[in-house]
Design a protein around this motif. Sequence first.
Motif, PDB file in Angstrom:
ATOM      1  N   HIS A 200      85.967 -20.984 -44.543  1.00  0.00           N
ATOM      2  CA  HIS A 200      85.974 -22.350 -44.026  1.00  0.00           C
ATOM      3  C   HIS A 200      87.362 -22.955 -44.135  1.00  0.00           C
ATOM      4  O   HIS A 200      88.131 -22.643 -45.051  1.00  0.00           O
ATOM      5  CB  HIS A 200      84.964 -23.205 -44.793  1.00  0.00           C
ATOM      6  CG  HIS A 200      83.537 -22.857 -44.490  1.00  0.00           C
ATOM      7  ND1 HIS A 200      82.960 -23.112 -43.272  1.00  0.00           N
ATOM      8  CD2 HIS A 200      82.576 -22.266 -45.248  1.00  0.00           C
ATOM      9  CE1 HIS A 200      81.713 -22.706 -43.295  1.00  0.00           C
ATOM     10  NE2 HIS A 200      81.444 -22.191 -44.473  1.00  0.00           N
TER      11      HIS A 200
ATOM     12  N   ASP B  56      81.415 -25.692 -38.821  1.00  0.00           N
ATOM     13  CA  ASP B  56      80.990 -24.303 -38.645  1.00  0.00           C
ATOM     14  C   ASP B  56      79.987 -23.907 -39.711  1.00  0.00           C
ATOM     15  O   ASP B  56      79.954 -24.468 -40.814  1.00  0.00           O
ATOM     16  CB  ASP B  56      82.192 -23.358 -38.708  1.00  0.00           C
ATOM     17  CG  ASP B  56      83.137 -23.554 -37.536  1.00  0.00           C
ATOM     18  OD1 ASP B  56      82.719 -24.195 -36.554  1.00  0.00           O
ATOM     19  OD2 ASP B  56      84.280 -23.079 -37.605  1.00  0.00           O
TER      20      ASP B  56
ATOM     21  N   ILE C  75      78.737 -20.297 -41.588  1.00  0.00           N
ATOM     22  CA  ILE C  75      79.109 -18.894 -41.789  1.00  0.00           C
ATOM     23  C   ILE C  75      78.000 -18.205 -42.565  1.00  0.00           C
ATOM     24  O   ILE C  75      77.487 -18.748 -43.558  1.00  0.00           O
ATOM     25  CB  ILE C  75      80.445 -18.761 -42.532  1.00  0.00           C
ATOM     26  CG1 ILE C  75      81.576 -19.415 -41.740  1.00  0.00           C
ATOM     27  CG2 ILE C  75      80.784 -17.292 -42.790  1.00  0.00           C
ATOM     28  CD1 ILE C  75      82.932 -19.328 -42.403  1.00  0.00           C
TER      29      ILE C  75
ATOM     30  N   ARG D 297      80.352 -16.132 -37.797  1.00  0.00           N
ATOM     31  CA  ARG D 297      80.513 -17.583 -37.837  1.00  0.00           C
ATOM     32  C   ARG D 297      79.763 -18.189 -36.649  1.00  0.00           C
ATOM     33  O   ARG D 297      79.927 -17.740 -35.518  1.00  0.00           O
ATOM     34  CB  ARG D 297      81.997 -17.952 -37.769  1.00  0.00           C
ATOM     35  CG  ARG D 297      82.283 -19.454 -37.820  1.00  0.00           C
ATOM     36  CD  ARG D 297      83.731 -19.727 -37.448  1.00  0.00           C
ATOM     37  NE  ARG D 297      84.652 -19.045 -38.324  1.00  0.00           N
ATOM     38  CZ  ARG D 297      85.207 -19.582 -39.407  1.00  0.00           C
ATOM     39  NH1 ARG D 297      84.931 -20.844 -39.711  1.00  0.00           N
ATOM     40  NH2 ARG D 297      86.044 -18.894 -40.158  1.00  0.00           N
TER      41      ARG D 297
ATOM     42  N   PRO E 242      84.111 -14.561 -39.270  1.00  0.00           N
ATOM     43  CA  PRO E 242      83.773 -15.410 -40.426  1.00  0.00           C
ATOM     44  C   PRO E 242      84.949 -15.786 -41.310  1.00  0.00           C
ATOM     45  O   PRO E 242      84.975 -16.870 -41.878  1.00  0.00           O
ATOM     46  CB  PRO E 242      82.757 -14.559 -41.196  1.00  0.00           C
ATOM     47  CG  PRO E 242      83.077 -13.155 -40.809  1.00  0.00           C
ATOM     48  CD  PRO E 242      83.531 -13.216 -39.388  1.00  0.00           C
TER      49      PRO E 242
END
Length: 914
Positions: free
Chosen positions: A74, A98, A100, A112, A705
């Motif tokens: 992130h 987002d 993940i 992701r 991700p």
Amino acid sequence: MGALEFVKLCAGYWYLSDAFSHFLLKGSSPKTHRRSSPGSSSSSSSSIASGHSDGSIRLWDCEKGTCEATLNGHKSAVTVLRYNHAGSLLASGSKDCDVILWDVVGEAGIFRLRGHRDQVTDLSFIDSGKKLVTCSKDKFMRVWDLETQHCIQIVGGHHTEIWSLDVDPKERFLVSGSADPELRFYQIRHNAEATDKVQDKWEILKQFGEIQRKSKYRVAAVRFDKSGSLLACQVAGKAVEIYWVLDDSEAMRKSKRRLHRKKEKVLAKSVVEGNENGSVIDPLSSQEVQHPTIVVSDVFKFLRNLPASNKICSIAFCPNSPPKGALAVLTLSLNNNMLETHLVDSSDSSKSSKMNSVELQGHRSYIRSVALNSESNLLMSTSHNVVKIWNPSTGACLRTIDSEYGLCSCFVPGNRYALVGTKSGKLEIIDIGSGSLTEVVEAHAGPIRSIVPIPDLNGSISGRGFVTGSADKDVKFWEYQILQTPDSGSKKLSVANVRTLKMNDDVLVVSISPNGKYIAVALLDCTVKVFFVDTLKYFQHLYGHKLPVFCMDFSSDGDLLVTGSADKNLRIWGLDFGDIRRSIFAHADSVMDVKFVKNTHYMFSVGKDRLVKYWDADKFELLLTLEGHHDEVSCLAVSNRGDFIVTGSHDRSIRRWDRTEEPLFIEEERGKRLEEMFDSDLDNSADNRYAPKEVVPEEGSVGVPGKKTQESLTAADVIIDALDTAEEEIKRINQYKEDQSHGQETEFQPNVLMRGHPPSDFVLHALSNVPANDVEQMLLSLPFSDALKLMSYLREWALIPDKVELVCRVCTVLLQTHHNQLTTTVAARPMLTSLKDILHERVKECKDTVGFNLAAMDHLKELMSMKSDALFRDAKATLMEIRMQQSKRTDRREINEKRKKKKHKVSAVAQAAA
């Protein structure tokens, strides 16, 4: 975080949790969310995931108290974490919008999910972990199919930001809460794909109904208990609403009763109308009466309201069985650093149901000042309602004295009394031995911002008195007095005002030189004025700060004066001529306190940027940056010997930082700061405001991700060096073989850097040392030429059984990344053809092996279940109980044998004496 915490100065810091802590978790950034794995309550699992403000996720082992892995993906703070039922997958949401999905076993990101337009606030797995439901501040919920990695449904209806959602254990209902005055409920359809209607095929969540909430505050969290019979709705206030979840039979009976009442009302009304018209019509059909439609009010019934003593931060149901006569046990985490345990019963009374509370011995609010006594064996801290006396060596709280809002404090010479300046302008005198407030003096008409003892000419602190500075524009000089109490005849300390220095603006801070010659007064007009202590005559006027000065301190020799301001700068002044030696941009926010180390020109500063910094005032350079606090640091105290410092913060913690014996290398610290700047540049490059924003489609998208970090770039450099070294070694081996074929007798000297490994094994060893979470970003950082070199080894590595998964992962990432170049490169075709033939076969062999092992484990599970009365999941707990009972029997047997031997010896000695 309210307890006194002890921290190594150069070796990081320890983090104390808010409740019973049997171990300490160490991290580098504030924790924003925690989640334990579903099996962590049992003896078979002990994993905890914690999300941090820098976007990282750490996996902790509770038994060892160590961080097992760090997952970087992130770009902003992690807001929510959730394990699937098996504990093998972890889903995380963040402020970067987002979601993940992480493989906990492999310690790597899977993919992701992108689609939300604002911060992700909550998420939950459904359909045995095959689907994921997420909610966001963008007022929408999304249902994701984790097998196809697509968003299959977007649910609207909320008028404000959605803050929480949860699914009951049986996966019948999903509830979501926002700032709307109602809770929204949805039915979960597990056979949605089997329907004939195309529009209903992907409708996983179906609107079930709404229930009006009792509170006017927004929803902070909604959670079902372990059995699914209770629903807790935490609001952003001091209450938790408890709802009873009825089963199908009870809901059906309630629905029939509701229809029966409705029918009676309608019939009563229609009878009156029928008398006038001459006919009565039955309002409900027989089919509707026999098979009523269940609505949300038939399933969810408001039970009671649980009040708390303070604002609630989070809630959690106890996973263990509740006491007899209770429905569940609910634990509340409060914002004043307390835990409360409430008993949920079937009564709807508003009486307090609190069973017990857990509170640390620390402060419940912001810490405004800390002070050490002359021997540095007592520490005093003040907050909005109490003064606490600590032992800084053990961290034990010795005294807690009720007080007003204390802004500043100091010890009286002799260490028997202490002085506290309050926000109301009162001066409190505290007896440390008895822990009582002996006298309160109306000292100023405004808040007292500073209390400074007056030193002697030799620099020692004696009983000359002290000085206070206040917002009423006065600087007052006080002297100590010993008064005799007429009742008991005992003596007590008192103070008397002897002189007053009038200023033309509010006084923010006062400092006196160590020899007691000068007094410096910082005013609200951003200037510092220096006076002579004995005559109060004006000496110097120091100006240059753009914002008010919050702190200042004299060096022990009286040559330097350092001031810290809200303009984020430290200014070092020479007192000879009042000149500015250096202005240093010290903190990213206001400088709150600064102190010199005694007999040195080294100094510590703290600020609102949560950092503690160590400076050299002669060379004007930064020596150390210490991270640990989770909120702005407001105060600082340095021991007389300079061996430790104490800092107080708005995170309600006091931290002690010890000086270590390790040597400090300034170049090394400078290199660390450059690396941190490089990492921040990496983060900023991804969020470049001038770069074109990537448009995410309405139905969402899937991305990589991980994110590029310093670790992934370093790993890429290591792999490139390994590939180059292996290539050179292969050339040397081929040259050696060619020389031997021509009859040249030469001795081959292997490369010592490869430590005796063949070229292929050397590259494989380097690749295996890369953390699983950094493999994808490392491969993305490789140039195409090095990617080709790496792919040339994959066929050989695929023959190793335990490296098939790594080979497939590397091959997949490189093919996706360099697909266009690989298809146009002629030299890559034979390599790709050979990989196509061997990889499918090797993966099939591994799949068969894993399937065989899983079948064998299921067979063993059935055998153990047949031989034992206990369930398989309880087998380990039962085994531990049996072992404990056997160990107790063994201990008793050994104790009895020792007693028998002792009696036998005593009797033998008695017989010998006779």
